[in-house]
Structures are given as structure tokens and as C-alpha cells.
Design a protein around this motif. Structure first.
Motif, PDB file in Angstrom:
ATOM      1  N   VAL A  10       0.839  -1.191   0.000  1.00  0.00           N
ATOM      2  CA  VAL A  10       0.000   0.000   0.000  1.00  0.00           C
ATOM      3  C   VAL A  10       0.871   1.235   0.000  1.00  0.00           C
ATOM      4  O   VAL A  10       1.866   1.298   0.679  1.00  0.00           O
ATOM      5  CB  VAL A  10      -0.869   0.019   1.264  1.00  0.00           C
ATOM      6  N   VAL A  12       1.252   5.020   1.154  1.00  0.00           N
ATOM      7  CA  VAL A  12       0.678   5.782   2.244  1.00  0.00           C
ATOM      8  C   VAL A  12       0.420   7.189   1.776  1.00  0.00           C
ATOM      9  O   VAL A  12       1.319   7.897   1.379  1.00  0.00           O
ATOM     10  CB  VAL A  12       1.654   5.804   3.426  1.00  0.00           C
ATOM     11  N   LEU A  15      -2.152   5.979   3.194  1.00  0.00           N
ATOM     12  CA  LEU A  15      -2.349   4.690   2.592  1.00  0.00           C
ATOM     13  C   LEU A  15      -3.159   4.738   1.311  1.00  0.00           C
ATOM     14  O   LEU A  15      -4.086   3.973   1.113  1.00  0.00           O
ATOM     15  CB  LEU A  15      -3.013   3.717   3.576  1.00  0.00           C
ATOM     16  N   MET A  43       2.598  -2.732  12.106  1.00  0.00           N
ATOM     17  CA  MET A  43       2.671  -2.082  10.794  1.00  0.00           C
ATOM     18  C   MET A  43       4.043  -1.460  10.596  1.00  0.00           C
ATOM     19  O   MET A  43       4.612  -0.883  11.521  1.00  0.00           O
ATOM     20  CB  MET A  43       1.596  -1.001  10.655  1.00  0.00           C
ATOM     21  N   THR A  50       5.281   3.182   1.206  1.00  0.00           N
ATOM     22  CA  THR A  50       4.673   1.859   1.284  1.00  0.00           C
ATOM     23  C   THR A  50       4.305   1.513   2.720  1.00  0.00           C
ATOM     24  O   THR A  50       4.896   2.025   3.667  1.00  0.00           O
ATOM     25  CB  THR A  50       5.628   0.783   0.750  1.00  0.00           C
ATOM     26  N   ALA A  51       3.352   0.631   2.862  1.00  0.00           N
ATOM     27  CA  ALA A  51       2.950   0.110   4.168  1.00  0.00           C
ATOM     28  C   ALA A  51       2.805  -1.395   4.064  1.00  0.00           C
ATOM     29  O   ALA A  51       2.280  -1.915   3.080  1.00  0.00           O
ATOM     30  CB  ALA A  51       1.636   0.737   4.609  1.00  0.00           C
ATOM     31  N   CYS A  52       3.283  -2.094   5.062  1.00  0.00           N
ATOM     32  CA  CYS A  52       3.169  -3.547   5.120  1.00  0.00           C
ATOM     33  C   CYS A  52       2.884  -3.970   6.553  1.00  0.00           C
ATOM     34  O   CYS A  52       2.879  -3.158   7.469  1.00  0.00           O
ATOM     35  CB  CYS A  52       4.463  -4.215   4.628  1.00  0.00           C
ATOM     36  N   THR A  53       2.680  -5.255   6.726  1.00  0.00           N
ATOM     37  CA  THR A  53       2.396  -5.842   8.028  1.00  0.00           C
ATOM     38  C   THR A  53       3.567  -6.728   8.429  1.00  0.00           C
ATOM     39  O   THR A  53       4.254  -7.289   7.574  1.00  0.00           O
ATOM     40  CB  THR A  53       1.090  -6.654   7.964  1.00  0.00           C
ATOM     41  N   GLY A 151      -4.066  -4.101   6.260  1.00  0.00           N
ATOM     42  CA  GLY A 151      -4.458  -3.637   4.935  1.00  0.00           C
ATOM     43  C   GLY A 151      -5.827  -2.998   4.892  1.00  0.00           C
ATOM     44  O   GLY A 151      -6.575  -2.955   5.874  1.00  0.00           O
ATOM     45  N   GLY A 158      -7.367   4.002   0.763  1.00  0.00           N
ATOM     46  CA  GLY A 158      -6.357   3.897   1.806  1.00  0.00           C
ATOM     47  C   GLY A 158      -6.852   4.289   3.174  1.00  0.00           C
ATOM     48  O   GLY A 158      -6.290   3.875   4.193  1.00  0.00           O
ATOM     49  N   GLY A 161      -7.541   1.462   5.775  1.00  0.00           N
ATOM     50  CA  GLY A 161      -6.479   0.644   6.328  1.00  0.00           C
ATOM     51  C   GLY A 161      -6.005   1.178   7.669  1.00  0.00           C
ATOM     52  O   GLY A 161      -6.521   2.160   8.194  1.00  0.00           O
ATOM     53  N   GLY A 199      -1.609  -3.442   1.809  1.00  0.00           N
ATOM     54  CA  GLY A 199      -1.188  -3.172   3.174  1.00  0.00           C
ATOM     55  C   GLY A 199      -0.983  -4.420   3.985  1.00  0.00           C
ATOM     56  O   GLY A 199      -0.423  -4.392   5.079  1.00  0.00           O
TER      57      GLY A 199
END
Length: 260
Positions: A10, A12, A15, A43, A50-53, A151, A158, A161, A199
Motif C-alpha cells: 500500500v 501511504v 495509505l 505495521m 509503502t505500508a506492510c504488516t 491492509g 487507503g 487501512g 497493506g
């Protein structure tokens, strides 16, 4: 693998959705999961938007997808407290499995989509590490796994999320040590259902074992219904079994040994 499959991440904005989606969020009405195993799900944000888990697997070590942490970018852990603005915490070191090949991932081929993030400071005690599942735990068709990520709940929005949510999905296809395909058992991937979305890349796939939860894989990609582009169809997981030895060895080298 299909041409509809894509890694899910994702951008940001807050996001705003990325052109490609190397991380996915739980679409289809997934419920918030701040308690239980969700306490260990975090997170990470990247300097490229970018965003991730990620998942805590030691007090100062996170597990995520390798495609979430690209060379040349800076990454931060998002730390939040009730009643306080989210704070960004430093990541001291990033290690990607040396077998990871981004070209293979974008070519819809399985690869070692696994990475470790060493934190500059340990996590608070309220965020417990989750143990890794064992190498001897194959996944069969119909097995249920819980996927939890930050996500989006609406693809392309966005603003939906940023909250950890979980969904119980079941294995389909031919699960193995290279990839596991999951779907919502109600919709079976033929219509929109529960699944990862932008995300959620790097999100853990949890499995219950001996009365506790273990992490056995990380989310790498998603599809829409009937293998279309998007979310809510299949959720693709990279199993940890093949890469477990690298994770354990690297954690030890980072001075963050994992609990047995």
C-alpha cells in the motif's frame, strides 16, 4: 500462478492504493483483531510511501515479506498507544532471505519472500512474540489458517487501512512448501469474500498447535474473485518451512534468538 496474481503493498497517503499491491488488507468484512494473536501484529512504513504488516517473533525482531523492504529505502515501525498519536520507531537492520528474487515474484513465480527486521529498541511487554511453526507441519486442502494484517478493507481506499484485522481462511489448490493458496470458505474465491488486500503484505498466517498459536507463513499476494485482479479472491502465502532454518540462524546472528 495467474496473471491476476500480484504482490500486495500500500502507498501511504494516508495509505493511498499503490499501482501494484505488494501488501494486502483484510477485505470482505474482516473483524478487528487487537486482542489475542493480533497483539503481535504490527505495521511498518517505508520512505517510498509503502505500508506492510509484520509479526513480532522476538522482543526486538519482526518477520515480514522480503518484497516489503526494498534496498535503498528506509523503514519504520508504527507504534501506537490509546489516546496518543502514532509514533515511528527505528529499525536497526534488515535481512532478506538471500534466495528472494523480486523478478520471480512479479513474474508470478514462488520465491523466498521472507525478511527479518531488527528493531533499535525492544518491544513493550504487551506485544508478545509469536513462535514459529515447525518444519514438520504440512498444510492440507481444507486446513484453516488465520491471517491478520493492517491492509485496507475497501480496495483503492487507503483511509480504510491502518487497523489490524483478521480472517479465517482455508487452504485450496495444492498446498506445499513453495506457496499456499487460501480462500474464504463461504465464497471459495468465485465471488468477493474475505482476503488480504493492499497493506497486508508480510501479514502472518497463524495456525493453532498444542493449545497455542504459531506463525507458519507470510502473505505475499492476492487476487480478486475468479483470479481477477484485486482482492477478495485468493490470498497467497509463502510458507516458512523451507526458510525456517535461515530465519532461526539469522535471528541468532542478530542477537535475537528465537524461543523453541
Amino acid at each position: 500462478m495467474t496473471l491476476a496474481k500480484a504482490p500486495i503493498g500500500v502507498v501511504v497517503g494516508l495509505l493511498a492504493a499503490a499501482v501494484i499491491a505488494p501488501a494486502i488488507a483484510m477485505v470482505g468484512g474482516a473483524q478487528p483483531a487487537a486482542d489475542g494473536a493480533g497483539r503481535s501484529v504490527l505495521m511498518i512504513l517505508g520512505s517510498y510511501g509503502t505500508a506492510c504488516t509484520a509479526t513480532a517473533i522476538a522482543r526486538d525482531l519482526l518477520l515480514t515479506a522480503a518484497h516489503c523492504v526494498q534496498p535503498g529505502a528506509d523503514y519504520k515501525l508504527v507504534a501506537s498507544e490509546p489516546g496518543h498519536e502514532p509514533a515511528l520507531k527505528d529499525i536497526a537492520r534488515i535481512e532478506r532471505d538471500p534466495q528472494f528474487d523480486l523478478k520471480r515474484l512479479f513474474g508470478h513465480l514462488a520465491t523466498a519472500d521472507v525478511a527479518l527486521l531488527k528493531l533499535a529498541q525492544p518491544l513493550p511487554a504487551k506485544i508478545p512474540p509469536v513462535p514459529l511453526g515447525g518444519e514438520e507441519e504440512p498444510v492440507s486442502v481444507g486446513d484453516a489458517l488465520v491471517v491478520a494484517g493492517y491492509g485496507v478493507t475497501v480496495r483503492g481506499d487507503g483511509r480504510t487501512g491502518g487497523t489490524v484485522r483478521s480472517a479465517t481462511l482455508v487452504a485450496t489448490g495444492v498446498p506445499g512448501t513453495l506457496q499456499i493458496r487460501l480462500y474464504d470458505p463461504r465464497t471459495k474465491g468465485t465471488s468477493a469474500g474475505l482476503g488480504a488486500c493492499a497493506g497486508d503484505s508480510g501479514a502472518p498466517a497463524f495456525r493453532a498447535r498444542d493449545g497455542r498459536i504459531v506463525v507458519i507463513g507470510v502473505v505475499s499476494w492476492s487476487t480478486g474473485p475468479n483470479l481477477s485482479e484485486g482482492c477478495g479472491g485468493l490470498t497467497g502465502v509463502t510458507p516458512l518451512a523451507r526458510y525456517r532454518a535461515w530465519i532461526v540462524d539469522t535471528a541468532r546472528k542478530l542477537d535475537s534468538p528465537l524461543a523453541p
